[in-house]
Design a protein around this motif. Structure first.
Motif, PDB file in Angstrom:
ATOM      1  N   UNK A 153     -24.108 -34.953  30.065  1.00  0.00           N
ATOM      2  CA  UNK A 153     -23.421 -34.286  31.176  1.00  0.00           C
ATOM      3  C   UNK A 153     -21.905 -34.376  31.015  1.00  0.00           C
ATOM      4  N   UNK A 154     -21.430 -35.492  30.472  1.00  0.00           N
ATOM      5  CA  UNK A 154     -19.988 -35.654  30.248  1.00  0.00           C
ATOM      6  C   UNK A 154     -19.487 -34.636  29.230  1.00  0.00           C
ATOM      7  N   UNK A 155     -20.203 -34.511  28.130  1.00  0.00           N
ATOM      8  CA  UNK A 155     -19.815 -33.538  27.109  1.00  0.00           C
ATOM      9  C   UNK A 155     -19.889 -32.112  27.655  1.00  0.00           C
ATOM     10  N   UNK A 156     -20.930 -31.837  28.429  1.00  0.00           N
ATOM     11  CA  UNK A 156     -21.089 -30.491  28.985  1.00  0.00           C
ATOM     12  C   UNK A 156     -19.946 -30.139  29.934  1.00  0.00           C
ATOM     13  N   UNK A 157     -19.601 -31.076  30.808  1.00  0.00           N
ATOM     14  CA  UNK A 157     -18.536 -30.785  31.772  1.00  0.00           C
ATOM     15  C   UNK A 157     -17.174 -30.664  31.089  1.00  0.00           C
ATOM     16  N   UNK A 158     -16.949 -31.465  30.052  1.00  0.00           N
ATOM     17  CA  UNK A 158     -15.662 -31.387  29.338  1.00  0.00           C
ATOM     18  C   UNK A 158     -15.525 -30.092  28.544  1.00  0.00           C
ATOM     19  N   UNK A 159     -16.647 -29.484  28.192  1.00  0.00           N
ATOM     20  CA  UNK A 159     -16.605 -28.275  27.365  1.00  0.00           C
ATOM     21  C   UNK A 159     -16.744 -26.993  28.179  1.00  0.00           C
TER      22      UNK A 159
END
Length: 367
Positions: A153-159
């Motif tokens: 979820x962290x990677x998804x939100x940052x991208x």
């Protein structure tokens, strides 16, 4: 913009086109620096909110360090794939909530009614990676779909896939939260896509609706209280105080997503893989409890449900039956089925079946 940056942006645009051909809804790119997320991850683990999910802690901070998890990684492609079945009605949220009014009906989370998303996404991420490699030459990559210590979820939100909702899931203005996420770790430098802003505002619908109050505060989830955790990840007896809160949910829980206003924009899948299988939507509890192990394996072949095994399946159904009995449903056939489980099943199932039968016994009155 220099030529290298321009080439990188062109490649990302090309990857997005290839991804859409493979059924993905959106592609983003994140850098590998997740250091700002490490403190929150450490605190969550220290408080024991991950419960029995030992894999969440076993890799330590590698979850927040992609280049340590897969040496050589310099960028991460994130992929979103919508999963609502193709024939989902416009009022699907109300339709799903209405299942709670039929206590003899088993509720399986929407995402689990079709093909196992791990298999669908992994195969298509692999194809996408191979297509990139064919275009750029030698390429080191590894694909993930909820299958390794990745801060998904962290990677998804940052991208730019969306923002972290108060229920901790990623939310998109265009697609709500009814989608799967996957990642490709690459040794190829790509320009990061821009994150999006948050749009939850003062809304607390997901926190308010949670049957077990598992969402302690915005973006703070105690998995040990979450029905999805209790029915899927938790292997032993379900705590007695939690059992009545499960109602007739036997695999997962969608309530926080059903209550979310953004999910009126949830998108239907472009693939047939996530269409509902016969027998996993609207089935009667007594029918599912009656499955033999052979039938369980046959009906759940290629389904994410198979991973919990027949014992947890029956455990969950016994709890749901107990809740139906507690609610006043008098069904002699259900009673007989529970009595058979209480006598002849595994110790775990026997205990839950006995508990379920006891829900129909009125407590003694005080003298």
């Amino acid at each position: 913009m220099n030529s290298t940056q321009n080439t990188g942006l062109q490649l990302v645009s090309q990857i997005q086109l290839w991804a859409r051909e493979l059924g993905f809804s959106q592609i983003g790119v994140a850098s590998v620096d997740l250091s700002s997320a490490e403190a929150g991850l450490s605190a969550w683990l220290a408080q024991g909110f991950h419960g029995e999910m030992a894999y969440m802690a076993s890799h330590g901070l590698k979850r927040a360090r992609p280049a340590e998890l897969v040496p050589g990684t310099v960028s991460v492609i994130t992929a979103r794939m919508n999963y609502l079945p193709r024939d989902t009605p416009a009022d699907w949220q109300a339709v799903e909530f209405s299942r709670l009014t039929r206590p003899d009906e088993a509720i399986v989370s929407v995402y689990a009614r079709g093909r196992d998303y791990h298999k669908v996404l992994r195969a298509r991420l692999q194809k996408l990676s191979e297509r990139i490699a064919a275009h750029v030459g030698p390429l080191g990559f590894r694909v993930f779909t909820d299958s390794a210590p990745v801060l998904e979820a962290e990677l998804a939100s940052r991208s730019g896939q969306g923002w972290r909702g108060k229920h901790t899931l990623v939310l998109s203005r265009d697609a709500g939260s009814m989608f799967f996420l996957g990642e490709i770790y690459l040794d190829l430098a790509l320009p990061a896509t821009e994150p999006t802003s948050e749009h939850c505002g003062s809304c607390s619908a997901c926190i308010d609706i949670c049957p077990t109050q598992a969402i302690l505060a915005p973006q703070r989830l105690d998995a040990r209280r979450c029905i999805s955790y209790l029915t899927i990840e938790h292997a032993g007896p379900i705590p007695e105080e939690m059992r009545p809160l499960l109602a007739n949910r036997i695999y997962g829980c969608d309530d926080c997503q059903l209550a979310c206003p953004w999910n009126k924009f949830a998108q239907r899948s472009a693939l047939p893989d996530f269409d509902e299988r016969a027998g996993l939507s609207g089935a009667k509890l007594i029918t599912l409890l009656g499955w033999t192990e052979e039938e369980f394996l046959r009906y759940t072949e290629g389904s994410p449900i198979r991973r919990i095994g027949v014992e947890r399946w029956r455990r969950n159904i016994a709890v749901a039956m107990g809740n139906a009995i507690r609610g006043g449903l008098a069904d002699a056939h259900m009673q007989q089925a529970l009595e058979a489980s209480a006598s002849n099943d595994t110790p775990l199932v026997r205990e839950h079946a006995s508990w379920a039968l006891a829900q129909g016994v009125a407590p003694p009155t005080s003298p």
